[in-house]
Each structure stands twice: as C-alpha cells, then as structure tokens.
Motif scaffolding. Structure first.
Motif, PDB file in Angstrom:
ATOM      1  N   ARG A 316     -25.340   5.192 -60.105  1.00 11.91           N
ATOM      2  CA  ARG A 316     -26.787   5.512 -59.567  1.00 11.91           C
ATOM      3  C   ARG A 316     -26.510   4.427 -58.717  1.00 11.91           C
ATOM      4  NH1 ARG A 316     -32.206   5.979 -63.944  1.00 11.91           N
ATOM      5  NH2 ARG A 316     -31.065   7.493 -65.183  1.00 11.91           N
ATOM      6  N   GLY A 317     -25.492   4.174 -57.884  1.00  9.46           N
ATOM      7  CA  GLY A 317     -25.226   3.438 -56.444  1.00  9.46           C
ATOM      8  C   GLY A 317     -26.001   1.833 -56.274  1.00  9.46           C
ATOM      9  N   LYS A 318     -25.207   1.406 -57.741  1.00 13.07           N
ATOM     10  CA  LYS A 318     -25.772  -0.311 -58.001  1.00 13.07           C
ATOM     11  C   LYS A 318     -24.318  -0.434 -58.993  1.00 13.07           C
ATOM     12  CE  LYS A 318     -30.081  -0.221 -57.399  1.00 13.07           C
ATOM     13  NZ  LYS A 318     -32.153  -0.416 -57.898  1.00 13.07           N
ATOM     14  N   PRO A 319     -24.528  -2.094 -58.525  1.00 13.85           N
ATOM     15  CA  PRO A 319     -22.775  -2.490 -59.075  1.00 13.85           C
ATOM     16  C   PRO A 319     -23.525  -2.248 -61.479  1.00 13.85           C
ATOM     17  CG  PRO A 319     -22.985  -3.785 -57.621  1.00 13.85           C
ATOM     18  CD  PRO A 319     -24.474  -2.643 -58.070  1.00 13.85           C
ATOM     19  N   ALA A 320     -22.790  -2.181 -61.996  1.00 13.47           N
ATOM     20  CA  ALA A 320     -22.889  -1.765 -63.411  1.00 13.47           C
ATOM     21  C   ALA A 320     -21.728  -1.564 -64.521  1.00 13.47           C
ATOM     22  CB  ALA A 320     -23.951  -0.808 -63.986  1.00 13.47           C
ATOM     23  N   VAL A 321     -22.188  -2.450 -65.429  1.00 12.85           N
ATOM     24  CA  VAL A 321     -21.090  -2.957 -66.105  1.00 12.85           C
ATOM     25  C   VAL A 321     -21.181  -0.995 -67.189  1.00 12.85           C
ATOM     26  CG1 VAL A 321     -20.473  -3.023 -69.054  1.00 12.85           C
ATOM     27  CG2 VAL A 321     -21.472  -4.978 -67.417  1.00 12.85           C
ATOM     28  N   VAL A 322     -20.061  -0.245 -66.999  1.00 18.15           N
ATOM     29  CA  VAL A 322     -19.927   0.865 -67.291  1.00 18.15           C
ATOM     30  C   VAL A 322     -18.606   1.121 -68.711  1.00 18.15           C
ATOM     31  CG1 VAL A 322     -20.458   2.206 -65.239  1.00 18.15           C
ATOM     32  CG2 VAL A 322     -18.000   1.199 -65.880  1.00 18.15           C
ATOM     33  N   ALA A 323     -18.443   2.693 -69.203  1.00 22.28           N
ATOM     34  CA  ALA A 323     -17.474   2.244 -70.840  1.00 22.28           C
ATOM     35  C   ALA A 323     -16.431   2.059 -69.955  1.00 22.28           C
ATOM     36  CB  ALA A 323     -17.649   3.778 -70.597  1.00 22.28           C
ATOM     37  N   ARG A 324     -14.581   1.679 -70.300  1.00 21.00           N
ATOM     38  CA  ARG A 324     -14.083   1.858 -69.798  1.00 21.00           C
ATOM     39  C   ARG A 324     -13.388   2.833 -70.230  1.00 21.00           C
ATOM     40  NH1 ARG A 324      -9.867  -2.536 -69.004  1.00 21.00           N
ATOM     41  NH2 ARG A 324     -11.055  -4.068 -69.899  1.00 21.00           N
ATOM     42  N   TYR A 325     -13.745   3.923 -71.150  1.00 18.54           N
ATOM     43  CA  TYR A 325     -13.186   4.816 -71.292  1.00 18.54           C
ATOM     44  C   TYR A 325     -14.350   6.412 -71.646  1.00 18.54           C
ATOM     45  CZ  TYR A 325      -9.543   2.198 -72.844  1.00 18.54           C
ATOM     46  OH  TYR A 325      -8.102   1.147 -72.575  1.00 18.54           O
ATOM     47  N   SER A 326     -14.806   7.179 -70.080  1.00 15.25           N
ATOM     48  CA  SER A 326     -15.481   7.818 -70.783  1.00 15.25           C
ATOM     49  C   SER A 326     -14.685   9.285 -70.966  1.00 15.25           C
ATOM     50  CB  SER A 326     -16.546   7.632 -68.832  1.00 15.25           C
ATOM     51  OG  SER A 326     -15.444   7.377 -67.751  1.00 15.25           O
ATOM     52  N   GLY A 327     -13.670   9.763 -71.346  1.00 16.38           N
ATOM     53  CA  GLY A 327     -13.518  11.292 -70.699  1.00 16.38           C
ATOM     54  C   GLY A 327     -13.049  10.848 -73.238  1.00 16.38           C
ATOM     55  N   LEU A 328     -13.882  12.267 -73.590  1.00 21.58           N
ATOM     56  CA  LEU A 328     -12.785  12.601 -74.690  1.00 21.58           C
ATOM     57  C   LEU A 328     -11.840  12.927 -75.082  1.00 21.58           C
ATOM     58  CD1 LEU A 328     -14.646  12.315 -77.749  1.00 21.58           C
ATOM     59  CD2 LEU A 328     -14.165  15.496 -77.133  1.00 21.58           C
ATOM     60  N   HIS A 329     -11.086  13.297 -73.393  1.00 22.39           N
ATOM     61  CA  HIS A 329      -9.258  13.089 -74.054  1.00 22.39           C
ATOM     62  C   HIS A 329      -8.683  11.546 -74.307  1.00 22.39           C
ATOM     63  CE1 HIS A 329      -7.253  16.274 -73.894  1.00 22.39           C
ATOM     64  NE2 HIS A 329      -6.198  15.791 -73.981  1.00 22.39           N
ATOM     65  N   SER A 330      -9.221  10.488 -74.090  1.00 23.69           N
ATOM     66  CA  SER A 330      -8.832   9.270 -74.604  1.00 23.69           C
ATOM     67  C   SER A 330      -8.677   8.683 -75.909  1.00 23.69           C
ATOM     68  CB  SER A 330     -10.072   7.973 -73.451  1.00 23.69           C
ATOM     69  OG  SER A 330     -11.120   8.310 -74.351  1.00 23.69           O
ATOM     70  N   LEU A 331      -9.549   9.711 -77.211  1.00 24.11           N
ATOM     71  CA  LEU A 331      -9.612   9.416 -77.846  1.00 24.11           C
ATOM     72  C   LEU A 331      -7.815  10.100 -78.490  1.00 24.11           C
ATOM     73  CD1 LEU A 331     -13.302   9.702 -79.860  1.00 24.11           C
ATOM     74  CD2 LEU A 331     -12.061   7.462 -78.329  1.00 24.11           C
ATOM     75  N   ARG A 332      -8.534  11.289 -77.737  1.00 21.07           N
ATOM     76  CA  ARG A 332      -6.895  12.794 -78.184  1.00 21.07           C
ATOM     77  C   ARG A 332      -5.580  11.641 -77.749  1.00 21.07           C
ATOM     78  NH1 ARG A 332      -5.351  17.430 -79.099  1.00 21.07           N
ATOM     79  NH2 ARG A 332      -3.695  18.807 -77.279  1.00 21.07           N
ATOM     80  N   HIS A 333      -5.603  10.593 -76.651  1.00 25.55           N
ATOM     81  CA  HIS A 333      -4.699  10.088 -76.159  1.00 25.55           C
ATOM     82  C   HIS A 333      -3.505   9.008 -77.508  1.00 25.55           C
ATOM     83  CE1 HIS A 333      -3.870  12.070 -72.575  1.00 25.55           C
ATOM     84  NE2 HIS A 333      -5.320  11.393 -71.829  1.00 25.55           N
ATOM     85  N   TRP A 334      -4.950   8.252 -77.404  1.00 25.22           N
ATOM     86  CA  TRP A 334      -5.223   7.120 -79.094  1.00 25.22           C
ATOM     87  C   TRP A 334      -4.598   7.608 -80.105  1.00 25.22           C
ATOM     88  CZ3 TRP A 334      -6.401   6.184 -83.696  1.00 25.22           C
ATOM     89  CH2 TRP A 334      -6.106   4.468 -84.085  1.00 25.22           C
TER      90      TRP A 334
END
Length: 393
Positions: A316-334
């Motif tokens: 929301r326009g402010k610095p924040a801690v966010v998920a490194r992997y935010s796409g479900l395909h990252s789990l398929r890659h894993w």
C-alpha cells in the motif's frame, strides 16, 4: 491477363492502369492502379496465384473485423474453453479492431503486420503482449484462409522466419530459475511446511508435495485421491470461471504418489472438508472451487510470512515485510526440484522423463528448458583434469 491504361481519364486528368484477368472461379476481374509498375507487379503475382488456385480477389475478401467475428465463432464451435476465448475477444476489442479492423484480409502483408506491431508498441504494450495480439491476427487470418477469404497468412510467414530468434531472446530475457529467488530453498520449504495451519494446510501441502497447478488443485476431487494406495490422479481442473474440464493437455492427465505425511493430513481433512456436490477435495465454504486469489492471499502469503520466508518490499505504498514467494507456481517449481535433487540432498533423484511425468509437461523439451539446469552433473573439474592428463600423456 492483361495490363492496360484506362482510355478515359480521372477528374484530375490522370490515366490509371487496369489489370484485366479471370480468377480461379472463372469470373472476370478488373483492378485499378495509379502506376504501371504496381499493376505489373499485381499481374505477375496474381497470375501465379490463379494458376495455383489460391487467388482471392479483394471483392471476395472480408475485413479483419469480420474475420475476427468468424474466428471467435469457430473457436466456440470447436468447444474451446472460455478462459481461452476471452483473451482473444479482448485482443480484438482493444487492439485489433481499433487499429486494423477495416483492412481487408486479402491485403494484409508482412509490411502491414510490421506496421501493426509498431502501433501496438506505441501504445505501450509489452513485447510479450504484442506477440500474443499478433498471434491472434495470424489465427483469424488462418480461419479466413480456410473459408477462402484470404490467399496467404503474413503472420505465419513472418513468424516462420522469426521463431528461432524470438525463442532465444525470450529465454535470454527470462534466464534460468534460481533457488532462493524463484524456487524455495530446502530450509524455506521446511519452514513453510511447519507454518501451514487450518484449511489451507492440506491444499498447500498437496501443492508442495505433488506439484499440481492451481487449476488442478481447485478441480481436484476426492474420487481421484486413493489414500490407501497413496496415489493422486489428476483427471480434471477448474478454470477461472469455475468450470470443470479436462487437464491442460493429455500429459496433464497423470498419477502422482502421495508421501505418508500428506496422506495422513488428507485423511484428517476429509473428515472436516465442506460438502461439495462436485466432490471437490478443496472447495470453498459453498462447495464450489476455491478462488485462486483466496489461495494466494489467505493461504500462501500468510503462511510464507508466518514462516519467516520474507523480503523487504512495499505494501500500500509503504515499506513492509512481504512474502518472498507470492505465486503458487513457486511450490510447483520446488516440487520439480525435489524430484530432481539426488537422495543425498534430500530429493528423489528422478530422471528427466520421470520428472516430466510427475509435473505433467506435454513434452520432455519443456521439462529440460525449465528445469534442465537443476539436474546434477558429474564433477566437471575432475573430467577436465582427466582429459588433460590423457592429452599430455
């Protein structure tokens, strides 16, 4: 076929040139040109096309807009899914019809397609989107060809020359998938697994340990999960309209083994799972396919953050801690990397063919293009040293 100057001048006093010929149907045609060289060029080209039986006169052709409507009707008649047709309709509405909708299909050429690409680029479209939109133009012209309303397809002619170069540039731009950037590391996967809770735990565990696509997870039915034999059968998927249909390709119809921990989790979940007329394993509260956005925003991302698998980002326009992997395909890659890694590194050490079967790729080349660099190789340094010794001995 003849080329002659019209005996009567135009209002401006100029005498146009006329090509007089008979088309493939035996009908006499007249086509007018301002310059003799253009008339001669048309006559030479048309003579060959008539001889080959592929000539289409402009008066027998239709506009790109009309061809687009016919193409969409063909797609629907062939049973193409709505998720495939909708982007085509968007391409037509936003880009194709406004820019070249009034052009005749028979007059489209490689230069006109190049000009169309330039116009799309000027609108700020990405190269990937331009390629998709131009591909739609090629498809609608192909449909017009089959209807006898076009003689050639300039998009396919152009793509045939570009294909290898475009693929190399695309691969160079994408680069290789990287562990820790595109693929969770072993420790990150363990932390993520430990953070899974509630109704999202069985779904995301299945994604992690079976490598299913989002649509396959959303369409997975209990009838296709054999908990006694610990096998999961991918036989259907749910598109973004929640319509249940066949897998993405024939190779998508596959069987994947279920690890013991996941089997136990699914046994517990089956007792608590909401009732579903469709018999879904991971339905929403009303028994319908769960929304992809909910899986990401309510399941995947919170679990990543709870596991500490995060990076510094913006929210929301402010610095924040966010998920490194935010796409479900990252789990398929894993999952794919887990299949590939040798047992000594916590994986299964499967062959490329076995990995292709597990992830449901339609061809082995796709598997190798995406994951080929992850397969272990022999110690290349030792091999080079041995070759050097052999050379110098």
């Amino acid at each position: 076929m003849s080329v002659r100057k019209r005996p009567t001048p135009r209002k401006d006093g100029t005498f146009p040139w006329v090509v007089d010929y008979v088309d493939v149907a035996g009908k006499r045609r007249l086509k007018t040109f301002d310059k003799k060289k253009d008339a001669d060029a048309f006559a030479a080209r048309s003579s060959v096309e008539v001889s080959d039986g592929v000539h289409v006169a402009d008066s027998a052709s239709i506009t790109i807009e009309e061809a687009g409507k016919n193409w969409i009707a063909t797609c629907k008649a062939n049973g193409l899914e709505r998720t495939s047709i909708e982007p085509y309709e968007t391409h037509l509405k936003l880009h194709i019809v406004p820019l070249i909708g009034k052009a005749l299909v028979s007059r489209m050429s490689v230069p006109s397609i190049r000009d169309f690409e330039d116009k799309l680029r000027a609108k700020g479209l990405s190269q990937a989107m331009i390629r998709r939109v131009v591909g739609s133009v090629g498809a609608l012209i192909g449909d017009a060809q089959e209807r006898g309303q076009a003689m050639h397809n300039p998009v396919r002619e152009m793509r045939g020359r570009r294909k290898g170069k475009e693929r190399r540039l695309e691969q160079r731009h994408k680069g290789k998938l990287k562990v820790g950037v595109d693929i969770p590391t072993r420790d990150e996967a363990k932390a993520f697994l430990g953070a899974l809770q509630g109704r999202w735990r069985p779904l995301l565990m299945t994604a992690l340990f079976c490598g299913l696509r989002s649509s396959e997870l959303r369409g997975l039915a209990w009838a296709d999960i054999d908990l006694e034999r610990r096998e999961l059968h991918v036989r259907q998927r749910a598109d973004r309209f929640n319509d249940i249909g066949s897998p993405k390709s024939a190779a998508g119809d596959r069987t994947v083994p279920i690890p013991a921990m996941l089997a136990n989790t699914l046994k517990e979940w089956k007792l608590a799972c909401p009732k579903s007329e469709l018999g879904l394993a991971f339905p929403n509260g009303t028994g319908k396919p769960e929304a992809h956005a909910n899986i990401i925003n309510r399941g995947l991302v919170p679990a990543m953050i709870a596991a500490g698998v995060t990076v510094e980002g913006m929210k929301r326009g402010k610095p924040a801690v966010v998920a490194r992997y935010s796409g479900l395909h990252s789990l398929r890659h894993w999952f794919a990397s887990w299949c590939i890694n040798p047992v000594s590194r916590g994986g299964m050490g499967l062959s490329p063919q076995e990995v292709q079967d597990r992830v449901g790729h339609s061809s082995i080349s796709t598997t190798l293009d995406v994951y080929g660099h992850l397969f272990p190789v022999d110690d290349t340094t030792a091999a080079v040293d041995a070759a050097e010794r052999s050379l110098l001995s």
